[in-house]
Design an enzyme around this catalytic site. Structure first.
Site, PDB file in Angstrom:
ATOM      1  N   SER A  17       0.835  -1.208   0.000  1.00 19.68           N
ATOM      2  CA  SER A  17       0.000   0.000   0.000  1.00 19.68           C
ATOM      3  C   SER A  17       0.867   1.255   0.000  1.00 19.68           C
ATOM      4  O   SER A  17       0.405   2.327  -0.385  1.00 19.68           O
ATOM      5  CB  SER A  17      -0.888   0.012   1.249  1.00 19.68           C
ATOM      6  OG  SER A  17      -0.064  -0.032   2.399  1.00 19.68           O
ATOM      7  N   TYR A  48      -4.196   0.879   3.815  1.00 19.82           N
ATOM      8  CA  TYR A  48      -5.155  -0.209   3.596  1.00 19.82           C
ATOM      9  C   TYR A  48      -5.924  -0.561   4.868  1.00 19.82           C
ATOM     10  O   TYR A  48      -7.018  -1.117   4.796  1.00 19.82           O
ATOM     11  CB  TYR A  48      -4.423  -1.455   3.085  1.00 19.82           C
ATOM     12  CG  TYR A  48      -4.202  -1.456   1.583  1.00 19.82           C
ATOM     13  CD1 TYR A  48      -4.574  -0.371   0.786  1.00 19.82           C
ATOM     14  CD2 TYR A  48      -3.621  -2.568   0.964  1.00 19.82           C
ATOM     15  CE1 TYR A  48      -4.367  -0.393  -0.582  1.00 19.82           C
ATOM     16  CE2 TYR A  48      -3.419  -2.600  -0.410  1.00 19.82           C
ATOM     17  CZ  TYR A  48      -3.791  -1.510  -1.180  1.00 19.82           C
ATOM     18  OH  TYR A  48      -3.595  -1.534  -2.531  1.00 19.82           O
ATOM     19  N   CYS A  80       2.668  -6.882   1.876  1.00 20.40           N
ATOM     20  CA  CYS A  80       1.748  -6.119   2.730  1.00 20.40           C
ATOM     21  C   CYS A  80       0.930  -7.137   3.510  1.00 20.40           C
ATOM     22  O   CYS A  80       0.215  -7.949   2.914  1.00 20.40           O
ATOM     23  CB  CYS A  80       0.836  -5.265   1.850  1.00 20.40           C
ATOM     24  SG  CYS A  80      -0.454  -4.401   2.741  1.00 20.40           S
ATOM     25  N   ASN A  81       1.059  -7.110   4.834  1.00 14.09           N
ATOM     26  CA  ASN A  81       0.301  -8.065   5.655  1.00 14.09           C
ATOM     27  C   ASN A  81      -1.196  -7.849   5.502  1.00 14.09           C
ATOM     28  O   ASN A  81      -1.968  -8.799   5.394  1.00 14.09           O
ATOM     29  CB  ASN A  81       0.657  -7.881   7.136  1.00 14.09           C
ATOM     30  CG  ASN A  81       2.064  -8.321   7.452  1.00 14.09           C
ATOM     31  OD1 ASN A  81       2.287  -9.434   7.902  1.00 14.09           O
ATOM     32  ND2 ASN A  81       3.032  -7.458   7.203  1.00 14.09           N
ATOM     33  N   CYS A 190       3.866  -5.693  10.183  1.00  9.30           N
ATOM     34  CA  CYS A 190       3.529  -4.776   9.095  1.00  9.30           C
ATOM     35  C   CYS A 190       4.852  -4.478   8.412  1.00  9.30           C
ATOM     36  O   CYS A 190       5.866  -4.239   9.093  1.00  9.30           O
ATOM     37  CB  CYS A 190       2.916  -3.501   9.669  1.00  9.30           C
ATOM     38  SG  CYS A 190       2.832  -2.142   8.467  1.00  9.30           S
ATOM     39  N   THR A 191       4.854  -4.483   7.095  1.00 11.28           N
ATOM     40  CA  THR A 191       6.146  -4.378   6.385  1.00 11.28           C
ATOM     41  C   THR A 191       6.776  -2.988   6.503  1.00 11.28           C
ATOM     42  O   THR A 191       7.964  -2.824   6.237  1.00 11.28           O
ATOM     43  CB  THR A 191       5.971  -4.756   4.905  1.00 11.28           C
ATOM     44  OG1 THR A 191       4.931  -3.944   4.322  1.00 11.28           O
ATOM     45  CG2 THR A 191       5.628  -6.220   4.761  1.00 11.28           C
ATOM     46  N   HIS A 192       5.991  -1.997   6.921  1.00 10.45           N
ATOM     47  CA  HIS A 192       6.601  -0.679   7.159  1.00 10.45           C
ATOM     48  C   HIS A 192       7.541  -0.705   8.372  1.00 10.45           C
ATOM     49  O   HIS A 192       8.503   0.057   8.423  1.00 10.45           O
ATOM     50  CB  HIS A 192       5.516   0.371   7.449  1.00 10.45           C
ATOM     51  CG  HIS A 192       4.839   0.919   6.226  1.00 10.45           C
ATOM     52  ND1 HIS A 192       3.965   0.185   5.473  1.00 10.45           N
ATOM     53  CD2 HIS A 192       4.909   2.140   5.628  1.00 10.45           C
ATOM     54  CE1 HIS A 192       3.513   0.937   4.463  1.00 10.45           C
ATOM     55  NE2 HIS A 192       4.080   2.115   4.543  1.00 10.45           N
TER      56      HIS A 192
HETATM   57  N1  DGL Z   1       2.746  -2.300   4.840  1.00 10.75           N
HETATM   58  C1  DGL Z   1       1.364  -2.600   5.057  1.00 10.75           C
HETATM   59  C2  DGL Z   1       1.226  -3.878   5.877  1.00 10.75           C
HETATM   60  O1  DGL Z   1       2.170  -4.645   5.961  1.00 10.75           O
HETATM   61  C3  DGL Z   1       0.633  -1.395   5.596  1.00 10.75           C
HETATM   62  C4  DGL Z   1      -0.856  -1.545   5.563  1.00 10.75           C
HETATM   63  C5  DGL Z   1      -1.690  -0.304   5.504  1.00 10.75           C
HETATM   64  O2  DGL Z   1      -1.576   0.441   4.526  1.00 10.75           O
HETATM   65  O3  DGL Z   1      -2.508  -0.126   6.427  1.00 10.75           O
HETATM   66  O4  DGL Z   1       0.187  -4.204   6.404  1.00 10.75           O
END
Ligand code: DGL
Length: 267
Positions: A17, A48, A80-81, A190-192
């Site tokens: 995202s 997301y 993205c999880n 979360c990948t961030h």
């Molecule tokens: N990097 C996304 C994840 O791993 C972020 C999700 C989001 O945009 O809320 O979930």
């Protein structure tokens, strides 16, 4: 096993995202340096966590399929999880190209935790999904799993990547449940979040084991490329460059310095 065209550079599509997929891309570049990476950030749909499941699935499938018309990708990584917990079946139904998804690393966390107290930091959407409950039930049934679904951290990280300060005092307050639960292991769900591991480690010095999904995703991708006929040795020996980052919506130039630092350029 198939045999890929000799000398062809493997192409990996990484989807998120936002810029969080770059934490996975970093691991991919380390483990499969020969591959050329295209990262797509759906910044027009970000975050997301606030979107209905159908919207997340629709956006993920549409944007990935658009990219498949542009290049012959060999593997798709949904980095993205939040998207992976809902969009993988629809995406797999739409293409024959192997799709790798990301789920919170509960299983590896359970393997390392010594006091059986695990923290999970994720988006509120990931924390809510039944998928997570199933993972905990299957792999960490004997652990206490303290979950924090943070509504703003992904946005803070997007801003930080553009040069703004991280609100550390507010972040520290949000992490308090992990201190109270005395977790020895923290899952970055979360990948961030791996983009700010150092800050998180500074705020939670008592946590001994830090777990995210990046290295496992990269290993799985390497395996799938070998199955597609690429030479495993060459995949790890050659260095590809020219990794690209695409955005679905307008972007401010202030992201360019961050992209450059992780080996990507904006297209
Ligand atoms: N990097 C996304 C994840 O791993 C972020 C999700 C989001 O945009 O809320 O979930």
């Amino acid at each position: 096993m198939k045999s890929a065209a000799p000398g062809r550079v493997p192409e990996i599509l990484v989807f998120d995202s936002g810029i969080g997929g770059l934490s996975i891309a970093r691991c991919l570049h380390r483990q499969v340096p020969a591959a050329r990476l295209t990262h797509v950030a759906d910044n027009a749909g970000f975050p997301y966590g606030n979107q209905p499941e159908g919207t997340v699935t629709g956006r993920t499938v549409t944007l990935v399929m658009e990219q498949l018309l542009e290049r012959p990708f060999d593997v798709i990584v949904v980095a993205c999880n939040t998207a992976s917990t809902v969009a993988l079946p629809a995406l797999r139904a739409a293409t024959d190209i192997p799709v790798v998804g990301v789920v919170p690393a509960i299983k590896p966390a359970s393997a390392v935790s010594e006091n059986r107290r695990i923290g999970l930091l994720a988006t509120p959407a990931t924390v809510r999904r039944p998928y997570l409950e199933d993972l905990i039930h299957e792999f960490a049934a004997d652990c206490l799993v303290e979950r924090v679904g943070h509504p703003e951290l992904v946005t803070w990280i997007e801003d930080w990547a553009r040069g703004r300060p991280m609100p550390e005092p507010a972040l520290s307050v949000a992490l308090q449940p992990f201190r109270e639960a005395a977790v020895d292991t923290l899952v970055l769900g979360c990948t961030h979040y791996p983009l700010i591991t150092e800050t998180l480690q500074k705020l939670l010095p008592e946590v001994r084991f830090w777990v995210d999904s990046g290295e496992a995703i990269a290993r799985r991708t390497l395996y799938l490329l070998e199955q597609a006929g690429f030479d495993g040795d060459a995949l790890q020996r050659f260095q590809s460059s020219g990794h690209r980052c695409l955005f679905s919506g307008p972007v401010m130039e202030d992201i360019d310095r961050f992209l450059g630092a992780v080996g990507f350029s904006r297209v």
